[in-house]
Design an enzyme around this catalytic site. Structure first.
Site, mmCIF file in Angstrom:
data_model
loop_
_atom_site.group_PDB
_atom_site.id
_atom_site.type_symbol
_atom_site.label_atom_id
_atom_site.label_comp_id
_atom_site.label_asym_id
_atom_site.label_seq_id
_atom_site.Cartn_x
_atom_site.Cartn_y
_atom_site.Cartn_z
ATOM 1 N N CYS A 71 0.663 -1.373 0.006
ATOM 2 C CA CYS A 71 -0.101 0.177 -0.071
ATOM 3 C C CYS A 71 0.777 1.381 0.079
ATOM 4 C CB CYS A 71 -0.994 -0.099 1.160
ATOM 5 S SG CYS A 71 -2.212 1.304 1.382
ATOM 6 N N CYS A 111 -5.979 -3.081 7.298
ATOM 7 C CA CYS A 111 -7.400 -2.170 7.156
ATOM 8 C C CYS A 111 -8.583 -2.920 6.550
ATOM 9 C CB CYS A 111 -7.182 -0.787 6.562
ATOM 10 S SG CYS A 111 -6.608 -1.159 4.767
#
Length: 386
Positions: A106, A204
């Site tokens: 990410c 997440c």
């Protein structure tokens, strides 16, 4: 006109990124806050309430900080980009029998690139995040990432993949501070909600920490396709029982094996091609060599000859002295002592003192004394094809 120019700050709503924005604002930067929406957890079928940087509460917390200080705040929807790069990689690595690191993916392939593109559109000179690490420019124009001064919060490990071009435009205002100092600064400025807010350390898009459930929901039919493979005993090859499918296990795993063996057993190897999961004792987890590929070098543009480093194989790893040698886009790592649970798919990061030399993805691990056939390693055994 601002004192230092315009800067785009990634704000997750937590105390670290919020204080990064606050400190830059106080230094005289023209701050623009941006919160990235990476994942809509409700659509994934999880059982836990959405938390962390993607939640509506976190977005509102970041916006409230910006409003209180009078600088603009935007929401950036990168769910499509995030899904293509991070989610697909995450599921693909487990299907290859490896253990992925989505936070590194990410940072390097989504957040930095996305932030810099928006920074250009907003005429921002640079970007900033709340990571605990430092960046400096060397005399030759190369940018070097180094550890944050708070050893318990240092996040340099997850930033090894950030490119030179991106480092040159990045500021990390918390790198020289301790977490305790950040909390005190928030109290002094009246942001008590930040001090008391709990911090999330979960992936997440898997806030219930059930990555197996995520894979099953993401890939209907996977469970039935891979179920029924064999647990194999390290060393003897004896069949110990049946497992639920190789993607649902990770190197070093002890709990959740679904069987009792009379003594603690650990996953030491995952064999995708035969759907076998190898089990062994704690001592069987140790390897003293590995091959790392898909490199990103930061302090140097190339590793010339054998180079002495401290190498980390996971985020919370304290690091182990090792000699590294580069051949093309691969680095061979020879540790001075055995390292437990080296997991292919995780990131390896090389340090010289506090400086990040660079890193890459672990492709395989081995014991220097023997190869898979039980014979001494030859130089040719160190090179693997992609």
């Amino acid at each position: 006109m601002s004192k230092h120019g315009r800067i785009l700050v990634a704000m997750s709503g937590g105390i670290d990124s919020s204080l990064a924005a606050v400190l830059l604002h106080e230094e005289g930067y023209e701050v623009i806050g941006m919160t990235m929406k990476t994942w809509d957890y409700a659509s994934s079928g999880g059982t836990k309430k959405e938390t962390g940087c993607c939640s509506l509460d976190s977005i509102n917390d970041a916006r409230n900080i910006a409003v209180s200080l009078g600088f603009p705040h935007y929401i950036l929807d990168i769910r499509e980009e995030f899904g293509d790069a991070v989610i697909d990689h995450f599921t693909g690595e487990y299907l290859e029998g490896r253990t992925p690191n989505p936070c590194v993916m990410c940072n390097t392939h989504i957040k930095w690139d996305a932030l810099l593109r928006r920074a250009d559109r907003l005429d921002c000179d640079s970007i900033a995040t709340g990571h605990y690490a430092n960046i400096r420019e060397e005399a030759g124009g190369r940018f070097v990432l180094s550890k944050g001064v708070d050893s318990l919060k240092d996040q340099s490990y997850v930033l090894w993949g950030v490119s030179q071009a991106s480092l040159s435009r990045t500021k990390l205002p918390l790198g020289h501070l301790l977490k305790s100092e950040i909390r005190e600064m928030a109290k002094e400025r009246g942001f008590m909600e930040l001090v008391t807010k709990s911090e999330s350390y979960e992936i997440c898009f898997v806030p219930d920490n059930d990555y197996r459930g995520f894979l099953k929901r993401r890939m209907p039919g996977l469970e039935a396709e891979v179920a029924g493979g064999n647990f194999i005993m390290e060393g003897t090859g004896n069949v110990m029982g049946k497992h639920q499918g190789y993607p649902f296990y990770t190197i070093g795993q002890r709990k959740g094996l679904g069987m009792a063996f009379g003594q603690p057993m650990f996953v030491t190897e995952i064999r995708k091609d035969t759907n076998e999961v190898v089990l062994g004792l704690d001592k069987d987890l140790f390897r003293d060599g590995m091959i790392v590929s898909k490199l990103n070098l930061q302090k140097y543009d190339r590793i010339n000859g054998p180079f002495e480093t401290v190498t980390k194989v996971r985020y919370k790893d304290s690091g182990t002295p090792a000699t590294i040698s580069q051949t093309g886009d691969k680095i061979e790592v020879l540790f001075q002592e055995g390292v437990s649970a080296i997991a292919p798919g995780q990131a390896a990061v090389f340090y010289e003192g506090d400086d990040v030399i660079g890193g890459g993805w672990i492709m395989k691990s081995f014991r220097q004394s023997e190869n898979q056939l039980g014979q001494p390693f030859a130089a040719k055994d160190m090179v693997i094809s992609q």
